[in-house]
Design a protein around this motif. Sequence first.
Motif: not given
Length: 348
Positions: A102-113
């Motif tokens: 949900d990009g409009f809720a401030g979520q981002r993909l985890d860049t770790q692992h």
Amino acid sequence: VAPGLDITDLPPRGFRTLTLQTEHGLGEWRSFGVRLDMDGRERRVLALMDMKKRGELGKDIAEHVAQPAILILPLVALLLWWTIRRGLRPLDQLSSEVAALDGFAGQRLDTQHRFREFTSTVSAINTLVDTLQKQAQREREFASDVAHELRTPLAAMALQARAAQADASPERLARLEREALRAGRILSQLLDLARAQRTGNGGPSNLLETQDVELGELAARLISNHAQLAYETGHELSLQQPEQPVRVSAQPMLLELALRNLIENALRHTPEGTQVSVEIWRSSDGFGVSVSDDGQRAGSGAVTAASEPGLGLGLRLVGRIAEQMGATLERDAGEPPMSTRFNLRWAR
């Protein structure tokens, strides 16, 4: 076989297919022969292969090659399918995470692992999400500005309408008319902004083709159109331009819309008796058009929606149009006696 050979039918050197009679009957043979001279006598060396035996040998070789392949190919195909499925599993997982994001809720993909191969992909997706979040935040702020702009005239209209019901005096009706016109101007600006955004995002563009526009002619026409408004509001409206015409490559409709909003803002949001000057200018680092006034408008040099009451929507519109035309909207104090100046600047 040798007595049955016709020496004259054989080439000095090379291949030939022969039909020979043997103890097993008539058959075809493939031959390769060489002629030699030995002690003054001619000798022939000939290698023969029975074509029937040759076919049987080829069939035997093919069977020995094909049978293992038939047995191994299904196993290889199964192994390849399993390997590809296992290799694509991280990509399937990434696709599921993107679908649930949900990009409009401030979520981002985890860049770790993460797998190293997906680092650039995850970074590009997060960049896109950040852009969408900033755009959504700007739209929310804009919607809040619009609501604030409309709330004041609508509330005043409601109060004036109630008062007019009790006492419909000319003064109260005139106030009601002014508030209705103010709300109408805000809605007109909203429609202009929506049209500018629609045409700038792949919509109808026949009115937005880039052309060479002379800023002096455009400014003179707009000042002529606003002469009556300047007279009614008690403003002195003037135009300054250099002897040499200043031309800009822009969309005429958007340029006119931006300059018209700057002139109307100066006329409507400064007190009576204010000087409003439209200036066409050219310098070593750029050129453009500015609208200045000596109305002592408060606010900082930043062009924001909240810097002037009732002025945010118009400036937001001009800022969007300037960005689309490749120009910048600047605000400063201007040259004395002017106190406020808005510049539409194009760099050289």
